[in-house]
Design a protein around this motif. Structure first.
Motif, mmCIF file in Angstrom:
data_model
loop_
_atom_site.group_PDB
_atom_site.id
_atom_site.type_symbol
_atom_site.label_atom_id
_atom_site.label_comp_id
_atom_site.label_asym_id
_atom_site.label_seq_id
_atom_site.Cartn_x
_atom_site.Cartn_y
_atom_site.Cartn_z
ATOM 1 N N VAL A 82 40.510 -5.372 42.732
ATOM 2 C CA VAL A 82 40.048 -4.462 41.682
ATOM 3 C C VAL A 82 40.522 -3.053 42.033
ATOM 4 O O VAL A 82 40.862 -2.769 43.178
ATOM 5 C CB VAL A 82 38.499 -4.460 41.543
ATOM 6 C CG1 VAL A 82 37.977 -5.842 41.259
ATOM 7 C CG2 VAL A 82 37.840 -3.871 42.776
ATOM 8 N N ASN A 83 40.530 -2.180 41.046
ATOM 9 C CA ASN A 83 40.941 -0.802 41.303
ATOM 10 C C ASN A 83 39.865 -0.056 42.088
ATOM 11 O O ASN A 83 38.688 -0.074 41.726
ATOM 12 C CB ASN A 83 41.195 -0.072 39.971
ATOM 13 C CG ASN A 83 41.600 1.372 40.195
ATOM 14 O OD1 ASN A 83 42.545 1.642 40.928
ATOM 15 N ND2 ASN A 83 40.882 2.289 39.573
ATOM 16 N N VAL A 84 40.265 0.565 43.186
ATOM 17 C CA VAL A 84 39.374 1.440 43.950
ATOM 18 C C VAL A 84 39.917 2.851 43.775
ATOM 19 O O VAL A 84 40.982 3.191 44.295
ATOM 20 C CB VAL A 84 39.318 1.057 45.439
ATOM 21 C CG1 VAL A 84 38.470 2.060 46.218
ATOM 22 C CG2 VAL A 84 38.750 -0.353 45.605
ATOM 23 N N GLU A 85 39.204 3.657 43.019
ATOM 24 C CA GLU A 85 39.674 5.002 42.700
ATOM 25 C C GLU A 85 39.453 5.959 43.868
ATOM 26 O O GLU A 85 38.353 6.052 44.422
ATOM 27 C CB GLU A 85 38.944 5.527 41.461
ATOM 28 C CG GLU A 85 39.388 6.920 41.053
ATOM 29 C CD GLU A 85 38.561 7.490 39.908
ATOM 30 O OE1 GLU A 85 38.700 8.687 39.621
ATOM 31 O OE2 GLU A 85 37.768 6.724 39.317
ATOM 32 N N TYR A 86 40.499 6.652 44.245
ATOM 33 C CA TYR A 86 40.413 7.673 45.291
ATOM 34 C C TYR A 86 40.028 8.996 44.654
ATOM 35 O O TYR A 86 40.668 9.455 43.713
ATOM 36 C CB TYR A 86 41.762 7.780 46.007
ATOM 37 C CG TYR A 86 41.975 9.058 46.800
ATOM 38 C CD1 TYR A 86 41.183 9.357 47.914
ATOM 39 C CD2 TYR A 86 42.977 9.961 46.441
ATOM 40 C CE1 TYR A 86 41.393 10.522 48.647
ATOM 41 C CE2 TYR A 86 43.197 11.124 47.162
ATOM 42 C CZ TYR A 86 42.399 11.401 48.270
ATOM 43 O OH TYR A 86 42.609 12.549 48.995
ATOM 44 N N VAL A 87 38.950 9.606 45.147
ATOM 45 C CA VAL A 87 38.489 10.903 44.634
ATOM 46 C C VAL A 87 38.718 11.947 45.722
ATOM 47 O O VAL A 87 38.187 11.832 46.823
ATOM 48 C CB VAL A 87 36.987 10.847 44.257
ATOM 49 C CG1 VAL A 87 36.520 12.212 43.784
ATOM 50 C CG2 VAL A 87 36.755 9.802 43.172
ATOM 51 N N GLU A 88 39.496 12.937 45.384
ATOM 52 C CA GLU A 88 39.871 13.956 46.371
ATOM 53 C C GLU A 88 38.752 14.994 46.527
ATOM 54 O O GLU A 88 38.949 16.185 46.311
ATOM 55 C CB GLU A 88 41.187 14.622 45.935
ATOM 56 C CG GLU A 88 41.926 15.304 47.063
ATOM 57 C CD GLU A 88 43.280 15.827 46.618
ATOM 58 O OE1 GLU A 88 43.915 16.539 47.407
ATOM 59 O OE2 GLU A 88 43.709 15.520 45.487
#
Length: 415
Positions: A82-88
């Motif tokens: 699944v997509n794991v969104e990277y949050v900066e």
């Protein structure tokens, strides 16, 4: 302590603290072992319909492997499917807005938690609770799931700071680790053998002292720099080259401590009877009682010798419980991996219930394809602290959180 099965996480926002601190070469992560270890917990939460906010750290400031978690999100997403969104961001407006907008089943990963100064230092739970990190994120979170066993010996905001504010739940990896280590530590089966190697000498001395004094170990086998210190404590000379190296590492000051342990428990601590030195790039084995001891003055000791491996192997094959931490030598060089591979293979072949931990131990096990060990722990320092009889801050936080929120289980499970 709370377990994952105690709650229904559907539609709830969960802060999942994991330890994905991984080896990095040329800016790229080279091992996914810790990612695979936490997959059961992440899958459980995703399948339960949770909004999963993942926090992890990577290295320490100013080190070469101190990188963002962008790669971590990508690797975990590929393994998870699944997509794991990277949050900066960590707890700033960008992170908070993205958390608020999450939908059930979504997963995001915050920036390297150690980019926040608050996360670098150790503080009591009460102080961690007051940090900006905890105060900013707590209003957005329903539950905290901690699966970071390898960091459980640390008291930092992301690890303990939410314990009195939100229910803090053990992940599957954390539960598995605690069960395995407790089984080894509390077992009355005999003989119980501890193998202490590697470079964390002071931690290993604490383990030796604790398990011998409390009757948790029947025999301790030593190697690596731990073996060096105990060998010196027994009165053997390891030569100028090796003493100079140990002095630079601050290890000679630990010899008196090792000597006190030997004075109290002498027959139960075994040290190498031979070592392997690096003689101009060649492995040369030297018996401690031989006339070739002069080699220790000129060449570094990089492994235990073959006779020691055989003696240790015989003991391990007859053990009922084995706990091992740290390699026997510089296993990264194949000619000096003889001790580490020989000892770990003996542990794997033994019918004993075995627990092996430490980053270098795990690396050598995977590198040489060793299978058959009962439990390979993701924690090195945490595992040593556990067997040293020390209180682990994260385990204490679990207990505090349970006492604070135990009534919530009845609410969650009420029809």
């Amino acid at each position: 302590m709370f377990r994952l099965t105690d709650f229904n996480f559907h539609g709830k926002t969960v802060f999942l603290r994991v330890d994905l601190n991984s080896p990095v070469e040329n800016g790229r992560i080279t091992s996914d072992a810790r990612f695979r270890a936490v997959l059961p917990t992440v899958k459980h939460l995703v399948e339960d319909g949770a909004k999963v906010v993942i926090g992890t750290h990577q290295s320490r400031p100013y080190k070469g492997d101190y990188i963002t978690t962008e790669q971590h999100a990508q690797i975990l997403g590929e393994l998870l499917g699944v997509n794991v969104e990277y949050v900066e961001d960590i707890f700033g407006k960008l992170a908070r807005d993205r958390i608020r907008a999450m939908k059930p089943g979504e997963v995001l990963m915050l920036e390297n938690l150690r980019f926040s100064a608050e996360e670098v230092f150790y503080r009591p739970l009460e102080e961690c609770e007051k940090t900006h990190f905890v105060r900013k994120l707590a209003p957005l979170i329903d539950y905290v799931v901690n699966d970071a066993f390898a960091s459980s010996h640390r008291s930092q905001p992301s690890l303990v700071g939410f314990a009195r504010l939100k229910p803090m739940v053990m992940g599957h990896l954390m539960e598995k680790e605690i069960d395995a280590l407790s089984k080894a530590y509390e077992s009355n089966e005999r003989p119980r053998v501890y193998v202490l190697g590697g470079a964390k000498v002071d931690d290993s001395l604490r383990v030796a002292e604790n398990v011998l004094r409390k009757g948790k170990a029947d025999l301790i086998l030593t190697g690596g720099l731990v073996g060096h210190v105990f060998t010196l404590a027994k009165g053997f000379n390891l030569g100028d080259a090796n003493l100079e190296f140990m002095e630079k590492k601050g290890l000679l000051e630990l010899v008196d401590w090792a000597e006190r342990i030997l004075d109290e428990f002498y027959p139960y601590v075994r040290t190498p009877v031979d070592f392997a030195v690096d003689r101009d790039g060649e492995r040369v084995e030297v018996d401690l009682l031989s006339d070739e001891k002069w080699l220790f003055d000129r060449y570094p000791i990089l492994d235990i010798g073959s006779r020691t491996v055989e003696k240790y192997r015989e003991i391990l094959l007859n053990a009922k419980i084995i706990v091992a931490n740290g390699p026997m030598g510089v296993f990264e060089r194949e000619e000096f991996a003889v001790g580490t591979v020989g000892v770990f293979r003996a542990i794997a072949e033994s019918p004993a219930f075995s627990v092996v931990g430490g980053g270098h131990s795990i690396a050598s096990i995977y590198r040489y394809g060793i299978t058959g060990i009962s439990h390979v722990s993701t924690g090195g320092g945490a595992m040593l602290s556990f067997f040293a009889g020390e209180k682990l801050p994260v385990l204490e936080a679990f207990r505090i959180s349970y006492e604070t929120f135990k009534g919530k289980i009845k609410e969650e499970k009420a029809p």
